[in-house]
Write a protein that holds these residues in place. Structure first.
Motif, PDB file in Angstrom:
ATOM      1  N   THR A 184      -4.123  -1.406  15.241  1.00  0.00           N
ATOM      2  CA  THR A 184      -3.042  -2.353  14.960  1.00  0.00           C
ATOM      3  C   THR A 184      -1.898  -1.625  14.266  1.00  0.00           C
ATOM      4  O   THR A 184      -2.131  -0.740  13.451  1.00  0.00           O
ATOM      5  CB  THR A 184      -3.518  -3.502  14.056  1.00  0.00           C
ATOM      6  N   GLY A 185      -0.684  -1.999  14.595  1.00  0.00           N
ATOM      7  CA  GLY A 185       0.475  -1.409  13.919  1.00  0.00           C
ATOM      8  C   GLY A 185       1.691  -1.374  14.837  1.00  0.00           C
ATOM      9  O   GLY A 185       1.603  -0.886  15.968  1.00  0.00           O
ATOM     10  N   GLU A 187       4.101   0.490  14.650  1.00  0.00           N
ATOM     11  CA  GLU A 187       4.600   1.855  14.831  1.00  0.00           C
ATOM     12  C   GLU A 187       3.872   2.639  15.907  1.00  0.00           C
ATOM     13  O   GLU A 187       4.243   3.761  16.216  1.00  0.00           O
ATOM     14  CB  GLU A 187       4.512   2.616  13.496  1.00  0.00           C
ATOM     15  N   ASP A 227       1.779  -5.957  14.522  1.00  0.00           N
ATOM     16  CA  ASP A 227       1.475  -6.580  13.226  1.00  0.00           C
ATOM     17  C   ASP A 227       1.987  -8.015  13.171  1.00  0.00           C
ATOM     18  O   ASP A 227       2.708  -8.401  12.247  1.00  0.00           O
ATOM     19  CB  ASP A 227       2.112  -5.761  12.095  1.00  0.00           C
ATOM     20  N   GLY A 250      -3.861  -2.443   9.070  1.00  0.00           N
ATOM     21  CA  GLY A 250      -3.599  -3.849   8.785  1.00  0.00           C
ATOM     22  C   GLY A 250      -4.540  -4.514   7.819  1.00  0.00           C
ATOM     23  O   GLY A 250      -4.592  -5.746   7.762  1.00  0.00           O
ATOM     24  N   ASP A 257      -0.033  -6.731   6.665  1.00  0.00           N
ATOM     25  CA  ASP A 257      -1.465  -6.485   6.839  1.00  0.00           C
ATOM     26  C   ASP A 257      -2.157  -7.825   7.053  1.00  0.00           C
ATOM     27  O   ASP A 257      -2.589  -8.489   6.110  1.00  0.00           O
ATOM     28  CB  ASP A 257      -2.017  -5.739   5.627  1.00  0.00           C
TER      29      ASP A 257
HETATM   30 MG    MG Z   1      -0.329  -0.958   9.619  1.00  0.00          MG
END
Ligand code: MG
Ligand code: AMP
Length: 407
Positions: A184-185, A187, A227, A250, A257
């Motif tokens: 997860t993210g 970026e 996210d 997260g 998060d």
């Molecule tokens: Mg993250």
């Protein structure tokens, strides 16, 4: 939820492992494909092992109680059996390693300890035989019907050899559990894409997939989630039929998060949501209970820093995966080693310090690799384990015996 100690977290995982119902899904595989699989049936000795009194040496079968020079009356090699009369007083028969000792013989004198002619064998004075010398009695290693391997063990080369020796050309093993892997993210980009300057490649999906394969599971890689609640919900729902869900990122206290929140909204229960370790403190362990349509799903929310992901997966998630694969009482692998150079840390947390082992015949030494923390994948790759520094320890001197978590 309060932070718990590393030992408490390991114990909690073990406690939940103990509640798993026994595995039932089995497949039959040829012995050549069984390495690393988990045995689903006991393996029995099909006959006494050894099946005959076996000579352990090249030499001369004798009656230990006889005296003096022996008359040489024959020879038996491995794969043959002595068909002549049982050994009589004063006689000897040449035997090779692995050959059945002839009836009447109770010892074998090593070739190196005699002077032999074509007709006679003279045993050197300081090597006079005692009954039993160099003969492995029939059934000493196992009796026909003995259980040699139990269901629930992971097959290593040693067990493969044992299975082969009793004729187990095919084995029942448990089917491999599927572990869904979800990074997860916002970026993250996939490894085959070029990241923009503010983006990074998703390495966690790959370390987790590799760990899953290494520990007997089948990884199912999902594309990384954003996210946002919507994206997390969508991806987690897609993964719902896997027995194990490994999330990364997260789970810290930041604004984005959201992993725990989303899992809660799906009905998850949590057993811990933070452990007093570094790296990996925000690690989460929980479960989505069984529903009408799905069996229970075990969940680990692993912190996103790549070294944190790896260490927490090794400590907590891999034992659960192995248990889901049918292995009995799986544990992270720890060894003790001698510290080669001083280690200094801030006390308060159990630290896992990236380190390199060097093993020789009489010593296992370990030295920190000088990594730059939990984001340093290059430093991490120079290590092959992690020195475990207890929470009340600030420095360890060279020569100290330390525990190392193996990778
Ligand atoms: Mg993250
Ligand atoms: P998080 O746990 O989401 O706060 O992430 C902590 C750090 O790990 C951040 O620097 C992230 O960019 C990085 N990170 C998170 N997920 C991944 C991933 N899948 N691959 C590589 N780095 C990651």
């Amino acid at each position: 939820m309060a932070l718990i100690t590393c030992q408490e977290a390991l114990d909690l995982v073990a406690t939940h492992i103990a509640t798993l119902s026994p595995r039932t899904d089995v497949e039959r595989v040829p012995l050549e494909q069984a390495l690393g699989r988990v045995l689903a049936e006991p393996i029995y000795a099909d006959r006494d092992q050894p099946p005959f009194p076996r000579s352990a040496r090249d030499g001369y079968a004798v009656r230990a109680a006889d005296h003096g020079v022996r008359r040489l009356v024959g020879s038996v090699r491995a794969g043959e059996i002595w068909m002549g009369a049982p050994l009589a007083e004063g006689e000897t028969i040449e035997v090779m390693t692995g050959a059945p000792a002839p009836d009447g013989a109770d010892a074998v004198v090593m070739l190196e300890h005699v002077e032999a002619t074509a007709a006679e064998v003279r045993i050197s004075g300081n090597h006079l035989p005692r009954a039993g010398d160099n003969v492995v009695p029939r059934g000493q290693e196992a009796r026909a019907g003995d259980v040699l391997l139990r269901a629930g063990i992971r097959l290593t080369p040693a067990e493969i050899a044992l299975a082969a020796s009793v004729g187990a050309a095919e084995l029942d093993v448990y089917t491999q559990p599927v572990a869904a892997v979800l990074a997860t993210g916002d970026e993250l980009v996939a490894v085959n894409r070029t990241p923009a300057p503010h983006q990074i490649r998703d390495s966690n999906s790959h370390v987790l997939a590799a760990l899953v394969s290494q520990h007997g599971g089948v990884p199912r890689l999902l594309p990384p989630a954003l996210d946002t609640r919507e994206s997390l919900l969508e991806h987690i729902t897609t993964a719902r039929d896997a027995r194990l869900l490994l999330l990364s990122g997260g789970v810290s206290a930041g604004k984005y998060d959201l992993v725990e929140d989303v899992l809660l909204s799906l009905g998850a229960e949590f057993y811990f949501t933070g452990v007093l370790i570094q790296p990996g403190k925000p690690v989460v362990f929980g479960r989505l209970p069984a529903t009408d349509t799905h069996s229970e799903q075990w969940i680990f929310g692993l912190p996103g820093n790549p070294v944190s992901t790896l260490v927490t997966a090794l400590l907590f998630a891999m034992p659960m995966l192995q248990a889901l694969g049918g292995e009995l009482s799986p544990q992270p692998r720890f060894v003790q080693a001698t510290l080669a150079a001083a280690v200094k840390v801030r006390p308060g947390l159990t630290r896992f310090v990236a380190a390199k082992l060097s093993s020789s015949l009489h010593a296992v030494k370990v030295e920190a690799v000088g990594s730059h923390g939990s984001g340093d994948l290059a430093g991490n790759a120079r290590a092959d384990g992690y020195i475990v520094v207890p929470p009340d320890v600030e420095s360890l001197a060279p020569g100290a015996t330390v525990t190392v978590l193996l990778r």
